[in-house]
Design a protein around this motif. Structure first.
Motif, PDB file in Angstrom:
ATOM      1  N   ASN A   1       0.834  -1.097   0.005  1.00  0.00           N
ATOM      2  CA  ASN A   1      -0.191  -0.024   0.082  1.00  0.00           C
ATOM      3  C   ASN A   1       0.883   1.303  -0.101  1.00  0.00           C
ATOM      4  OD1 ASN A   1      -1.741   2.105   0.515  1.00  0.00           O
ATOM      5  ND2 ASN A   1      -2.738   1.099   2.105  1.00  0.00           N
ATOM      6  N   PRO A   2       0.896   2.089  -1.116  1.00  0.00           N
ATOM      7  CA  PRO A   2       1.882   3.221  -1.084  1.00  0.00           C
ATOM      8  C   PRO A   2       1.465   4.308  -0.111  1.00  0.00           C
ATOM      9  CG  PRO A   2       0.258   3.101  -2.979  1.00  0.00           C
ATOM     10  CD  PRO A   2       0.228   1.834  -2.093  1.00  0.00           C
ATOM     11  N   THR A   3       0.356   4.268   0.401  1.00  0.00           N
ATOM     12  CA  THR A   3      -0.262   5.300   1.128  1.00  0.00           C
ATOM     13  C   THR A   3      -0.177   5.005   2.683  1.00  0.00           C
ATOM     14  OG1 THR A   3      -2.628   4.447   1.365  1.00  0.00           O
ATOM     15  CG2 THR A   3      -2.053   5.927  -0.488  1.00  0.00           C
ATOM     16  N   PHE A   4       0.451   3.783   2.926  1.00  0.00           N
ATOM     17  CA  PHE A   4       0.518   3.296   4.550  1.00  0.00           C
ATOM     18  C   PHE A   4       1.898   2.809   4.718  1.00  0.00           C
ATOM     19  CE2 PHE A   4       0.104   0.018   7.418  1.00  0.00           C
ATOM     20  CZ  PHE A   4      -0.305   0.556   8.810  1.00  0.00           C
ATOM     21  N   ALA A   5       2.591   3.361   5.692  1.00  0.00           N
ATOM     22  CA  ALA A   5       3.856   3.057   6.220  1.00  0.00           C
ATOM     23  C   ALA A   5       3.963   1.854   7.150  1.00  0.00           C
ATOM     24  CB  ALA A   5       4.694   4.099   6.785  1.00  0.00           C
TER      25      ALA A   5
ATOM     26  N   CYS B   1       1.627  -2.287 -13.420  1.00  0.00           N
ATOM     27  CA  CYS B   1       0.649  -1.515 -13.542  1.00  0.00           C
ATOM     28  C   CYS B   1      -0.081  -1.250 -12.436  1.00  0.00           C
ATOM     29  CB  CYS B   1      -0.248  -2.077 -14.631  1.00  0.00           C
ATOM     30  SG  CYS B   1      -1.803  -1.161 -15.398  1.00  0.00           S
ATOM     31  N   PRO B   2       0.436  -0.266 -11.506  1.00  0.00           N
ATOM     32  CA  PRO B   2       0.027  -0.079 -10.033  1.00  0.00           C
ATOM     33  C   PRO B   2      -1.400   0.507  -9.961  1.00  0.00           C
ATOM     34  CG  PRO B   2       1.660   1.285 -10.678  1.00  0.00           C
ATOM     35  CD  PRO B   2       1.711   0.477 -11.659  1.00  0.00           C
ATOM     36  N   ASN B   3      -1.478   1.294 -11.129  1.00  0.00           N
ATOM     37  CA  ASN B   3      -2.981   2.176 -10.950  1.00  0.00           C
ATOM     38  C   ASN B   3      -4.213   1.406 -12.209  1.00  0.00           C
ATOM     39  OD1 ASN B   3      -1.868   4.309  -9.465  1.00  0.00           O
ATOM     40  ND2 ASN B   3      -0.752   4.750 -11.149  1.00  0.00           N
TER      41      ASN B   3
ATOM     42  N   TRP C   1      -5.890   3.975  -0.589  1.00  0.00           N
ATOM     43  CA  TRP C   1      -5.076   3.202  -1.589  1.00  0.00           C
ATOM     44  C   TRP C   1      -5.849   3.321  -2.903  1.00  0.00           C
ATOM     45  CZ3 TRP C   1      -2.817  -2.430  -1.195  1.00  0.00           C
ATOM     46  CH2 TRP C   1      -2.355  -2.734  -2.167  1.00  0.00           C
ATOM     47  N   ALA C   2      -7.141   2.943  -2.521  1.00  0.00           N
ATOM     48  CA  ALA C   2      -8.185   3.048  -3.730  1.00  0.00           C
ATOM     49  C   ALA C   2      -8.257   4.387  -4.578  1.00  0.00           C
ATOM     50  CB  ALA C   2      -9.535   2.622  -3.358  1.00  0.00           C
ATOM     51  N   ARG C   3      -8.266   5.178  -3.714  1.00  0.00           N
ATOM     52  CA  ARG C   3      -8.322   6.697  -4.290  1.00  0.00           C
ATOM     53  C   ARG C   3      -7.088   6.949  -4.949  1.00  0.00           C
ATOM     54  NH1 ARG C   3      -7.126  11.938  -3.249  1.00  0.00           N
ATOM     55  NH2 ARG C   3      -8.652  13.470  -3.707  1.00  0.00           N
ATOM     56  N   THR C   4      -6.007   6.719  -4.763  1.00  0.00           N
ATOM     57  CA  THR C   4      -4.564   7.051  -5.253  1.00  0.00           C
ATOM     58  C   THR C   4      -4.812   6.484  -6.768  1.00  0.00           C
ATOM     59  OG1 THR C   4      -3.611   5.186  -4.781  1.00  0.00           O
ATOM     60  CG2 THR C   4      -3.441   7.316  -3.470  1.00  0.00           C
TER      61      THR C   4
ATOM     62  N   LYS D   1      -8.400   0.095   9.025  1.00  0.00           N
ATOM     63  CA  LYS D   1      -8.225  -0.742   7.866  1.00  0.00           C
ATOM     64  C   LYS D   1      -8.772  -0.238   6.600  1.00  0.00           C
ATOM     65  CE  LYS D   1      -6.849  -5.684   8.781  1.00  0.00           C
ATOM     66  NZ  LYS D   1      -7.166  -7.061   8.584  1.00  0.00           N
ATOM     67  N   ALA D   2     -10.182   0.273   6.955  1.00  0.00           N
ATOM     68  CA  ALA D   2     -11.137   0.816   5.817  1.00  0.00           C
ATOM     69  C   ALA D   2     -10.449   1.853   5.343  1.00  0.00           C
ATOM     70  CB  ALA D   2     -12.389   1.046   6.439  1.00  0.00           C
ATOM     71  N   GLN D   3      -9.910   2.814   6.304  1.00  0.00           N
ATOM     72  CA  GLN D   3      -9.297   4.171   5.915  1.00  0.00           C
ATOM     73  C   GLN D   3      -7.937   4.207   4.882  1.00  0.00           C
ATOM     74  OE1 GLN D   3     -10.796   7.027   6.192  1.00  0.00           O
ATOM     75  NE2 GLN D   3     -12.468   6.086   6.808  1.00  0.00           N
ATOM     76  N   ARG D   4      -7.239   2.973   5.376  1.00  0.00           N
ATOM     77  CA  ARG D   4      -5.977   2.876   4.491  1.00  0.00           C
ATOM     78  C   ARG D   4      -6.247   2.239   3.329  1.00  0.00           C
ATOM     79  NH1 ARG D   4      -4.326  -0.257   9.198  1.00  0.00           N
ATOM     80  NH2 ARG D   4      -3.907  -2.612   8.618  1.00  0.00           N
ATOM     81  N   THR D   5      -7.286   1.514   3.250  1.00  0.00           N
ATOM     82  CA  THR D   5      -7.653   0.756   1.923  1.00  0.00           C
ATOM     83  C   THR D   5      -8.295   1.873   1.152  1.00  0.00           C
ATOM     84  OG1 THR D   5      -8.014  -1.207   3.195  1.00  0.00           O
ATOM     85  CG2 THR D   5      -8.799  -1.136   0.914  1.00  0.00           C
ATOM     86  N   PHE D   6      -9.227   2.775   1.571  1.00  0.00           N
ATOM     87  CA  PHE D   6      -9.754   3.794   0.815  1.00  0.00           C
ATOM     88  C   PHE D   6      -8.966   4.688   0.387  1.00  0.00           C
ATOM     89  CE2 PHE D   6     -14.132   3.154   3.381  1.00  0.00           C
ATOM     90  CZ  PHE D   6     -14.576   2.793   2.283  1.00  0.00           C
TER      91      PHE D   6
END
Length: 252
Positions: free
Chosen positions: A57-61, A198-200, A230-233, A223-228
């Motif tokens: 997940n590129p949005t989560f460390a 093809c990450p996007n 990632w989906a948004r990016t 979990k929901a917030q970090r998954t959302f």
């Protein structure tokens, strides 16, 4: 396929790389494309899947490091056993469709669940190289079938109100897409996100959106917030900032 269907040949980096790979010998091609799926096949529970997804997940460390597994421990099956599993899976898929046509939700769930088990065993055998049915085309066929059946089971579990069970199926669907769309270009080096194929991809974005909704439905807010996120990016790239899905994700 572009040449035969639409009359032109694509020269983008992805297609050129695929063409270059085809010039390699078959064993090297099999190793390059299939190796990332060894990790996917050994995701035995939601905890392991969660670590795998957080790692990519590129949005989560993530504080937990994903370790590439060793395929030497893969179970192997002989040729007759592999054939029996494929026949069983084909029968169970047909049975699930028949149950769906008859509005037999319980029967459909049972057939799809058993089909997932049969295909998982078959794919494990093929990736382990223990049978005669371990060529690249056969492995890809089984991978695709397992992905499709898990997708069907995901939808059926949602209809049945089995939210936590649906989460498990959706996690495996997303993990498969990550293995194919993000890990495969880098071979075994899953830490090298710069080589992502093809990450996007929009399918990955939409499945992450679904997974986030399922997490939210059972109260797993973090979990929901970090998954959302990632989906948004992804959906920002694939659908644009003015799309309805991005607007929905902005409100999550």
């Amino acid at each position: 396929r572009l040449q035969s269907n639409y009359g032109f040949k694509c020269h983008c980096q992805r297609c050129c790389r695929r063409h270059d790979n085809q010039t390699n010998n078959k064993s090297e091609e099999h190793k390059t494309i299939i190796m990332p799926l060894f990790d996917w096949m050994q995701l035995q529970d939601s905890k392991q899947v969660g670590i795998f997804l957080d790692h990519h997940n590129p949005t989560f460390a993530s504080t937990q490091k994903w370790t590439v597994s060793n395929n030497d421990s893969m179970t192997t099956l002989n040729h007759p056993a592999a054939n029996e599993l494929r026949q069983m899976a084909t029968h169970l898929q047909a049975q699930a469709k028949q149950c769906m046509a008859m509005d037999n939700l319980e029967g459909e769930l049972m057939s799809l669940n058993q089909c997932v088990g049969a295909l998982s065993q078959l794919l494990q055998a093929q990736l382990g190289g223990g049978g005669h049915d371990n060529d690249n085309d056969s492995v890809h066929q089984t991978c695709l079938e397992l992905y499709q059946v898990r997708g069907d089971l995901l939808g059926t579990r949602i209809v049945a109100g089995q939210t936590k069970e649906a989460i498990r199926e959706c996690e495996y669907v997303v993990a498969f897409l990550v293995s194919i769309l993000i890990c495969s270009a880098g071979g075994n080096n899953n830490n090298n996100k710069d080589t992502a194929n093809c990450p996007n991809h929009p399918i990955l974005g939409l499945q992450l959106f679904t997974l986030g909704d399922l997490y939210q439905a059972v109260g797993w807010k973090d979990k929901a917030q970090r998954t959302f996120a990632w989906a948004r990016t992804i959906i920002l790239v694939s659908h644009g900032k003015n799309s309805n899905m991005v607007k929905l994700l902005n409100d999550r």
